[in-house]
Design an enzyme around this catalytic site. Structure first.
Site, short mmCIF file in Angstrom:
data_model
loop_
_atom_site.label_atom_id
_atom_site.label_comp_id
_atom_site.label_asym_id
_atom_site.label_seq_id
_atom_site.Cartn_x
_atom_site.Cartn_y
_atom_site.Cartn_z
N TYR A 77 6.42 8.04 -2.26
CA TYR A 77 5.22 8.42 -2.98
C TYR A 77 4.96 9.76 -2.92
O TYR A 77 4.43 10.52 -3.93
CB TYR A 77 4.09 7.66 -2.09
CG TYR A 77 2.60 7.47 -2.78
CD1 TYR A 77 2.21 6.83 -3.92
CD2 TYR A 77 1.88 8.51 -2.21
CE1 TYR A 77 1.02 6.59 -4.19
CE2 TYR A 77 0.42 8.59 -2.96
CZ TYR A 77 0.17 7.72 -3.81
OH TYR A 77 -1.15 7.75 -4.49
N ARG B 133 6.18 5.29 1.61
CA ARG B 133 5.17 6.09 1.56
C ARG B 133 4.92 6.58 3.15
O ARG B 133 5.15 5.53 4.01
CB ARG B 133 4.05 5.38 1.22
CG ARG B 133 2.58 6.48 1.25
CD ARG B 133 1.37 5.58 0.74
NE ARG B 133 0.38 6.49 0.38
CZ ARG B 133 -0.96 6.29 -0.05
NH1 ARG B 133 -1.36 4.81 -0.13
NH2 ARG B 133 -1.73 7.10 -0.14
N THR C 99 2.98 0.72 -5.12
CA THR C 99 3.56 -0.43 -5.96
C THR C 99 2.94 -0.24 -7.02
O THR C 99 3.52 -0.44 -8.12
CB THR C 99 3.33 -1.73 -5.15
OG1 THR C 99 3.27 -1.61 -3.71
CG2 THR C 99 4.19 -2.81 -5.59
N ARG D 188 -7.55 3.80 -5.31
CA ARG D 188 -8.60 4.28 -4.43
C ARG D 188 -8.38 5.90 -4.53
O ARG D 188 -8.74 6.40 -5.60
CB ARG D 188 -8.30 3.91 -3.06
CG ARG D 188 -9.67 4.19 -1.91
CD ARG D 188 -9.08 3.79 -0.47
NE ARG D 188 -8.16 4.44 0.07
CZ ARG D 188 -8.23 5.53 0.65
NH1 ARG D 188 -9.64 6.10 1.01
NH2 ARG D 188 -7.17 6.05 1.28
N LYS D 189 -8.10 6.50 -3.66
CA LYS D 189 -8.04 8.15 -3.66
C LYS D 189 -6.64 8.47 -4.34
O LYS D 189 -6.45 9.49 -5.02
CB LYS D 189 -8.07 8.68 -2.25
CG LYS D 189 -9.75 8.95 -1.93
CD LYS D 189 -9.57 9.87 -0.56
CE LYS D 189 -10.73 10.16 0.01
NZ LYS D 189 -10.30 10.52 1.25
N GLY D 190 -5.49 7.80 -3.58
CA GLY D 190 -4.10 8.16 -3.79
C GLY D 190 -3.89 9.52 -3.61
O GLY D 190 -3.03 10.37 -4.16
N LYS E 23 0.87 -1.09 0.15
CA LYS E 23 -0.06 0.06 -0.09
C LYS E 23 0.71 1.06 -0.05
O LYS E 23 0.23 2.28 0.48
CB LYS E 23 -1.06 0.07 1.11
CG LYS E 23 -1.75 -1.30 1.44
CD LYS E 23 -2.30 -2.04 0.28
CE LYS E 23 -3.33 -1.26 -0.56
NZ LYS E 23 -3.67 -2.20 -1.70
N SER E 24 2.08 1.22 -0.32
CA SER E 24 2.91 2.43 -0.91
C SER E 24 3.15 2.92 -2.10
O SER E 24 3.88 3.65 -2.27
CB SER E 24 4.37 1.96 -0.13
OG SER E 24 4.35 1.29 1.08
N HIS F 43 7.35 -7.82 -1.82
CA HIS F 43 7.08 -6.64 -0.76
C HIS F 43 8.06 -7.36 0.28
O HIS F 43 7.92 -7.01 1.56
CB HIS F 43 5.62 -7.25 -0.26
CG HIS F 43 4.57 -6.55 -0.92
ND1 HIS F 43 4.95 -5.04 -1.31
CD2 HIS F 43 3.25 -6.73 -1.17
CE1 HIS F 43 3.59 -4.62 -2.17
NE2 HIS F 43 2.85 -5.67 -2.03
P1 PAP Z 1 -0.59 -2.99 -3.28
O1 PAP Z 1 0.77 -2.99 -1.84
O2 PAP Z 1 -1.75 -3.83 -2.89
O3 PAP Z 1 -0.12 -3.34 -4.43
P2 PAP Z 1 -0.02 -0.21 -3.55
O4 PAP Z 1 -0.22 -0.08 -5.19
O5 PAP Z 1 1.30 -0.19 -2.99
O6 PAP Z 1 -0.87 -1.60 -3.25
O7 PAP Z 1 -0.94 0.90 -2.89
C1 PAP Z 1 -2.05 1.47 -3.10
C2 PAP Z 1 -2.21 2.63 -3.12
O8 PAP Z 1 -1.69 3.30 -4.37
C3 PAP Z 1 -3.53 3.23 -2.85
O9 PAP Z 1 -3.49 4.55 -2.25
P3 PAP Z 1 -4.94 5.16 -1.20
O10 PAP Z 1 -5.61 3.82 -0.73
O11 PAP Z 1 -4.31 6.06 -0.27
O12 PAP Z 1 -5.87 5.67 -2.16
C4 PAP Z 1 -3.98 3.66 -4.38
O13 PAP Z 1 -5.16 4.43 -4.59
C5 PAP Z 1 -2.85 4.27 -4.78
N1 PAP Z 1 -2.55 4.07 -6.18
C6 PAP Z 1 -2.98 2.96 -7.21
N2 PAP Z 1 -2.41 3.33 -8.36
C7 PAP Z 1 -2.04 4.59 -8.44
C8 PAP Z 1 -1.70 5.47 -9.41
N3 PAP Z 1 -1.68 5.25 -10.62
N4 PAP Z 1 -1.27 7.02 -9.07
C9 PAP Z 1 -1.17 7.10 -7.68
N5 PAP Z 1 -1.61 6.36 -6.83
C10 PAP Z 1 -1.87 5.26 -6.93
#
Ligand code: PAP
Length: 344
Positions: free
Chosen positions: A245, A179, A95, A310-312, A92-93, A157
């Site tokens: 991030y 992150r 990836t 999600r929100k990012g 969730k950082s 991970h």
């Molecule tokens: P994972 O470890 O399950 O692969 P990961 O992709 O590391 O998850 O992190 C998910 C976060 O990245 C989410 O953040 P949030 O919950 O705070 O919204 C997700 O929204 C965000 N994310 C995914 N894709 C993008 C992107 N293209 N640009 C920016 N943030 C993104």
């Protein structure tokens, strides 16, 4: 120091041959887990999460049992090639974003237009699989035929120290994205709720918060994870690129150029003049990726692909954590990172 090699596991097996197998932890019955791993697990510290799933602590990190099997398979079998690229992160950082950007950077010589781009037909996680969760999940000698085109792109991970023995003599490159811990925690909470088809309620937030603080969370403690890559990056910045991030959100152009340079495929002046930097950023934006059909339907490892987006936003934690939670996490992080030169 942490390393417990497979031959030590055999030793444990010999020591424990008379042990009643019923004494082994309850969720080792997964048929992907070998007998040796089951025996190893019985010797490791264990912890039960809020869903009564068991984690064990191996080499300082907490893993669910089937992930531990993947880690052991990886450690026993992975042989890096000099050109390999490994994208690493704590869950969730960022990836998914890092994977998409890296794929787009590496692909740009092959697919100058975005019309038939690989990211249109697969999710970033499908294109860049996790070493321990996908590639080595079932075997220490998986079929790597699909990685025949170079460079091979993998993700993980796992903390750096879990890969140290495999990678120590290799010039392969590692990109780590970290992150802010509080936003990572909130992202975990939402993701955990979504995959368990629950509302993101306070009780789950509190148990996720507690697990983060104690470090007893999947791949945790988070500070050990981040520090393992931070220290390796300080030792050898040509081998490990440490990205954040928040910096990627704040100055995406500068960060994607930094990534491209590290990967050995910097943007040419012509590409920059033609606006390719912005095109890639736009293509890999959360808005664009989450809207693609390939990410709205289908699953990745039993998870609906839409849950990876999600929100990012930076600072979303402010909407959910109490001041007490904020202070407690700040104090822990400050203490754990003290003297490292790393700050959040
Ligand atoms: P994972 O470890 O399950 O692969 P990961 O992709 O590391 O998850 O992190 C998910 C976060 O990245 C989410 O953040 P949030 O919950 O705070 O919204 C997700 O929204 C965000 N994310 C995914 N894709 C993008 C992107 N293209 N640009 C920016 N943030 C993104």
């Amino acid at each position: 120091m942490f390393r417990l090699k497979l031959n030590h596991i055999i030793l444990y097996k010999n020591l424990l041959t008379n042990m009643d197998l019923k004494e082994l932890p309850s969720n080792v019955g997964d048929n992907k887990i070998s007998e040796e791993t089951s025996i190893l697990i019985s010797t490791l510290p264990s912890h039960t999460d809020f869903r009564a799933n068991k984690l064990c602590n191996y080499q300082g990190s907490w893993y669910y049992y089937n992930t531990l099997q993947g880690v052991l398979n990886f450690q026993a079998g992975f042989k890096p090639q000099d050109t390999d690229i490994i994208l690493a992160s704590y869950p969730k950082s960022g990836t998914t974003w890092l994977k998409a950007l890296t794929v787009a950077l590496m692909e740009r010589s092959k697919s100058p237009s975005f019309d038939h781009h690989p990211l249109l037909s697969d999710n970033p996680h499908g294109i860049v699989p996790f070493l321990e969760i996908d590639v080595y999940h079932e075997s220490s000698s998986p079929n790597l035929a699909k990685f025949s085109s170079l460079p091979r792109l993998f993700s993980t991970h796992m903390p750096m120290h879990a890969m140290h023995e495999n990678l120590k003599d290799s010039p392969c490159k590692i990109v780590y994205v970290c992150r802010n811990v509080k936003d990572t925690l909130i992202s975990w909470w939402f993701f955990g709720s979504a995959i368990h088809k629950m509302e993101p309620n306070r009780s789950l937030l509190e148990s996720t918060f507690k697990a983060f603080c104690n470090g007893t969370i999947y791949y945790g403690p988070i500070w050990e994870h981040v520090l393992s890559y931070w220290r390796r990056c300080l030792e050898d910045p040509k081998k490990v690129l440490f990205m954040r991030y928040e910096e990627m959100k704040e100055e995406p152009r500068g960060q994607i150029k930094r990534l491209a340079e590290f990967l050995g495929c910097p943007f040419t002046k012509e590409e920059e003049d033609n606006g390719l930097v912005d095109e890639i950023l736009d293509f890999c934006s959360l808005r664009n990726l989450s809207g693609l059909e390939v990410n709205q339907t289908k699953k990745f490892n039993k998870v609906d692909r839409k849950n990876f987006f999600r929100k990012g936003e930076v600072g979303d934690w402010k909407n959910y954590l109490t001041p007490e939670m904020e202070n407690r996490l700040d104090m822990i992080i400050q203490e754990k990172l003290q003297g490292s030169g790393l700050k959040f």
